[in-house]
Scaffold this active site. Structure first.
Site, PDB file in Angstrom:
ATOM      1  N   GLU A 178       0.836  -1.201   0.000  1.00  0.00           N
ATOM      2  CA  GLU A 178       0.000   0.000   0.000  1.00  0.00           C
ATOM      3  C   GLU A 178       0.869   1.248   0.000  1.00  0.00           C
ATOM      4  O   GLU A 178       0.450   2.296  -0.473  1.00  0.00           O
ATOM      5  CB  GLU A 178      -0.905   0.039   1.231  1.00  0.00           C
ATOM      6  CG  GLU A 178      -2.022  -0.988   1.227  1.00  0.00           C
ATOM      7  CD  GLU A 178      -3.065  -0.710   0.162  1.00  0.00           C
ATOM      8  OE1 GLU A 178      -3.487   0.442   0.043  1.00  0.00           O
ATOM      9  OE2 GLU A 178      -3.444  -1.646  -0.562  1.00  0.00           O
ATOM     10  N   ASP A 313      -2.128 -10.499  -9.639  1.00  0.00           N
ATOM     11  CA  ASP A 313      -2.370  -9.709 -10.852  1.00  0.00           C
ATOM     12  C   ASP A 313      -1.169  -8.876 -11.305  1.00  0.00           C
ATOM     13  O   ASP A 313      -0.661  -9.008 -12.412  1.00  0.00           O
ATOM     14  CB  ASP A 313      -3.614  -8.815 -10.686  1.00  0.00           C
ATOM     15  CG  ASP A 313      -3.649  -8.036  -9.360  1.00  0.00           C
ATOM     16  OD1 ASP A 313      -2.727  -8.201  -8.540  1.00  0.00           O
ATOM     17  OD2 ASP A 313      -4.601  -7.262  -9.153  1.00  0.00           O
ATOM     18  N   GLU A 446     -17.857  -7.460  -8.597  1.00  0.00           N
ATOM     19  CA  GLU A 446     -16.502  -7.693  -8.102  1.00  0.00           C
ATOM     20  C   GLU A 446     -15.987  -9.063  -8.569  1.00  0.00           C
ATOM     21  O   GLU A 446     -14.830  -9.203  -8.928  1.00  0.00           O
ATOM     22  CB  GLU A 446     -16.522  -7.602  -6.564  1.00  0.00           C
ATOM     23  CG  GLU A 446     -15.212  -7.799  -5.859  1.00  0.00           C
ATOM     24  CD  GLU A 446     -14.175  -6.699  -6.120  1.00  0.00           C
ATOM     25  OE1 GLU A 446     -14.463  -5.761  -6.875  1.00  0.00           O
ATOM     26  OE2 GLU A 446     -13.063  -6.821  -5.593  1.00  0.00           O
ATOM     27  N   GLU A 491     -10.279  -1.407 -13.643  1.00  0.00           N
ATOM     28  CA  GLU A 491      -9.603  -2.325 -14.571  1.00  0.00           C
ATOM     29  C   GLU A 491     -10.206  -2.363 -15.975  1.00  0.00           C
ATOM     30  O   GLU A 491      -9.476  -2.422 -16.965  1.00  0.00           O
ATOM     31  CB  GLU A 491      -9.533  -3.736 -13.979  1.00  0.00           C
ATOM     32  CG  GLU A 491      -8.488  -3.911 -12.886  1.00  0.00           C
ATOM     33  CD  GLU A 491      -8.854  -3.272 -11.548  1.00  0.00           C
ATOM     34  OE1 GLU A 491     -10.044  -2.918 -11.360  1.00  0.00           O
ATOM     35  OE2 GLU A 491      -7.974  -3.117 -10.694  1.00  0.00           O
ATOM     36  N   THR A 578       0.924   0.223 -11.637  1.00  0.00           N
ATOM     37  CA  THR A 578      -0.318  -0.496 -11.379  1.00  0.00           C
ATOM     38  C   THR A 578      -1.410   0.390 -10.791  1.00  0.00           C
ATOM     39  O   THR A 578      -2.565  -0.007 -10.727  1.00  0.00           O
ATOM     40  CB  THR A 578      -0.050  -1.718 -10.475  1.00  0.00           C
ATOM     41  OG1 THR A 578      -1.185  -2.569 -10.503  1.00  0.00           O
ATOM     42  CG2 THR A 578       0.232  -1.304  -9.044  1.00  0.00           C
TER      43      THR A 578
HETATM   44  C1  DMJ Z   1      -5.480  -0.843  -8.065  1.00  0.00           C
HETATM   45  O1  DMJ Z   1      -5.276   0.001  -7.019  1.00  0.00           O
HETATM   46  C2  DMJ Z   1      -4.246  -1.435  -8.611  1.00  0.00           C
HETATM   47  O2  DMJ Z   1      -4.411  -1.502  -9.983  1.00  0.00           O
HETATM   48  C3  DMJ Z   1      -3.890  -2.751  -8.074  1.00  0.00           C
HETATM   49  O3  DMJ Z   1      -2.734  -3.334  -8.604  1.00  0.00           O
HETATM   50  C4  DMJ Z   1      -5.039  -3.683  -8.219  1.00  0.00           C
HETATM   51  N1  DMJ Z   1      -6.267  -3.017  -8.336  1.00  0.00           N
HETATM   52  C5  DMJ Z   1      -6.514  -1.809  -7.692  1.00  0.00           C
HETATM   53  C6  DMJ Z   1      -7.851  -1.184  -7.996  1.00  0.00           C
HETATM   54  O4  DMJ Z   1      -8.813  -2.055  -8.367  1.00  0.00           O
END
Ligand code: DMJ
Length: 594
Positions: A178, A313, A446, A491, A578
């Protein structure tokens, strides 16, 4: 109203197709003796054609293709030569509507909770990640979006807060993922530094934070611990999983650490991130997939689920992005990425039983009665996985490209066999993710489960033929399952953004606008902000008092970028981390190459 029987996609109206075609007009008729005027008319006509070809080559290709009656594949054998690209211009009306949505959210947060980590738009309150006080999560997460949107007043107040009030001196435990992906990634200090024209306030904060965090890497394996006490500068284990760290968490820090080394000339950040990747490579399981947990002492993968959703992911995402970040120079990452994509195709990509919808499933280990481990294939796809369609397209046009740059859209001949495979799967997955928006609200749940022959549901009319939300058939008064919610996740729009930039196909803008309108209709809180809804199949929707920070940093940013012209954060110059913070692509300084 239940949407489970309404899962049919709306048709895209004809006028949403490629605007380049719509813009062509019928040529006016002339009553002119051309022989007489040819000498004067020919040069300007040829010049106009040449200029049009230069600006809009696709018009000529489309016309030729349709005249010859050629398919895309046949066409790829005909059209050789340099990459062809389409022009992507801004849709200002939609772009500005997204900016207003950002202002609607930010102004509420600023009014009620400025400086707090998270925002609750219904109670008009903020909260912090720990009792020791906030670290300005939402503020820093939003800064680069403001810079991109040109929101100067909001930006200067946010910058002032960072410069004068932000403090990392918090005696509390923060999650490493985080914080690094938050403050480098999620909170985007490094993107803010770059996009602000190198305002040192951000770089100084980033260095301070990185130095407070470096102790998390002091483990026998070099894998970072899950938690960090920022004031004491001490790593800490996750009490729920004391022996483990997750693949996504340890492998989603590298873009940020590498860029920090480039900016500061201090190689320590680069080395810490790189050591993790080398450790992962040597631990990789023979089938090429990463399980979601590793042992932080030995650095080995441990028996646990394999999937593209939570805890795994961004491991896959960052393999590709590290290759892109250093301008396609590190084959170490290209090879790891290519092997991983082959394994994903072999083990996790599946098709639904009725309509052949492509989705990703999960492999879950189970102990058989004789003590052996067996693997159960679970046809469950998190919303989180919807990043993967766009990621595959990006991978096809970079790691899977035979030439650079490729055309927009790429011609099959420009992609390797694996690139063509990934391009197709990426497109199919995006379609599936859009299909999961066929709910009463137009928003995706979700978690979606896909029908498989052995699910025992037969052709029970309660269940749609391809996918469903598990446990969604509840009695009045019962709370819907967790799977039913839409929490403003980015996403799908992330994938639509990449797909639009790589193809110029207007259907992606059309889909993005549908999602934006659904968010406006069902998640908007009139007094300010947007909220999670607890059931995508219920209208009017019930809201939960939470606006995730990724609404500001990711969802609205990608929506905005879908409607800008292609010069705003071009994909050949930037790589998005990300948390949707763009970082510039660079050539690796030789002293950092390992
Ligand atoms: C994001 O904060 C980032 O993309 C993370 O890697 C996975 N997904 C969340 C939001 O859905």
């Amino acid at each position: 109203m239940s949407g489970s029987k309404l899962r049919q996609r709306k048709k895209i109206p004809k006028n949403a197709k490629d605007s380049r075609v719509d813009e062509q007009e019928t040529p006016p008729e002339f009553d002119i003796d051309f022989g007489k005027y040819a000498t004067f008319l020919l040069p300007p006509i040829l010049l106009a054609l040449a200029v049009t070809y230069y600006l809009y080559p696709q018009i000529f290709i489309d016309a030729f293709q349709s005249y010859m009656g050629l398919s895309d594949v046949e066409m790829s054998r005909v059209v050789k030569g340099p990459a062809i690209s389409v022009e992507i211009t801004a849709d200002t009306m939609k772009r500005d509507a997204v900016v207003r949505a950002f202002q609607h959210s930010w102004s509420a947060y600023e009014r009620d909770a400025m400086g707090d980590d998270e925002y609750h738009p219904i109670s008009h309150k903020g909260t912090n990640l720990t009792a020791a006080g906030g670290i300005g999560y939402t503020v820093v997460d939003s800064i680069d979006t403001m810079l991109l949107m040109g929101l100067h007043q909001e930006y200067s107040r946010a910058r002032e807060w960072v410069a004068t009030k932000m403090s990392f001196d918090r005696n509390a435990t923060f999650n490493t993922f985080e914080v690094i992906p938050t403050f480098f990634t999620r909170c985007g200090l490094l993107s803010a530094y770059h996009l602000s024209g190198n305002d040192t306030v951000y770089l100084e904060k980033a260095v301070e934070l990185a130095d407070r965090m470096i102790p998390v890497f002091n483990t026998p394996s070099g894998l970072p611990l899950t938690n960090i006490n920022l004031a004491l500068r001490e790593g800490a284990i996750d009490p729920n999983w004391p022996e483990f760290v997750s693949s996504a968490e340890v492998a989603t820090l590298q873009l940020e650490l590498r860029y920090l080394s480039v900016l500061t000339g201090n190689s320590i950040y680069w080395e810490k991130g790189e050591a993790v990747m080398r450790r992962l490579k040597s631990s990789l399981l023979p089938h090429g997939l990463a399980s979601i947990f590793l042992n932080w002492q030995t650095g080995e993968f441990v028996l646990s689920a394999m999937r593209l959703g939570s805890r795994a992911d961004s491991y896959y995402e960052y393999l590709l992005k590290q290759y892109i970040q250093t301008n396609h120079t590190e084959d170490f990452y290209r090879n790891m990425y290519s092997d991983a994509m082959t394994a994903v195709h072999k083990h996790l990509i599946k098709k639904s039983v009725n309509s052949n919808m492509v989705y990703t499933s999960e492999l879950v280990p189970e102990a058989a009665p004789d003590g052996r481990t067996t693997w159960r294939l679970t046809p469950k796809q998190d919303h989180l996985v919807c990043f993967f369609g766009g990621s595959l397209l990006l991978g096809a046009t970079t790691a899977g490209a035979l030439v650079r740059p490729v055309s927009i859209p790429p011609r099959p001949e420009e992609l390797s066999e694996a690139g063509q495979r990934d391009w197709k799967t990426g497109n199919d997955l995006i379609k599936t993710c859009m299909d999961t928006h066929s709910t009463s609200t137009g928003l995706a749940p979700e978690i979606a489960h896909f029908r498989i022959a052995s699910d025992g549901m037969g052709d029970d009319a309660m269940y749609p033929s391809d996918w469903y939300i598990k446990g969604a058939h509840i009695k009045p008064g019962e709370l819907p399952p967790y799977d039913s919610r839409y929490m403003l996740r980015p996403e799908t729009v992330e994938s639509l953004f990449i797909a639009y930039r790589l193809t110029g196909n207007e259907k992606y803008r059309y889909w993005a606008w549908e999602i934006f309108e659904a968010i406006e209709l069902h998640c908007r809180v009139e007094t300010g902000g947007y909220a999670t809804i607890i059931n995508v199949d219920e209208v009017p929707s019930q809201k939960e008092d939470k606006m995730e920070t990724f609404m500001l940093s990711e969802t609205l940013k990608y929506l905005y970028l879908i409607f800008t012209d292609a010069s705003v954060v071009p994909l050949d110059k930037y790589v998005f981390n990300t948390e949707a913070h763009p970082l510039p692509i660079f050539d690796t300084p030789p002293d950092l190459l390992s």
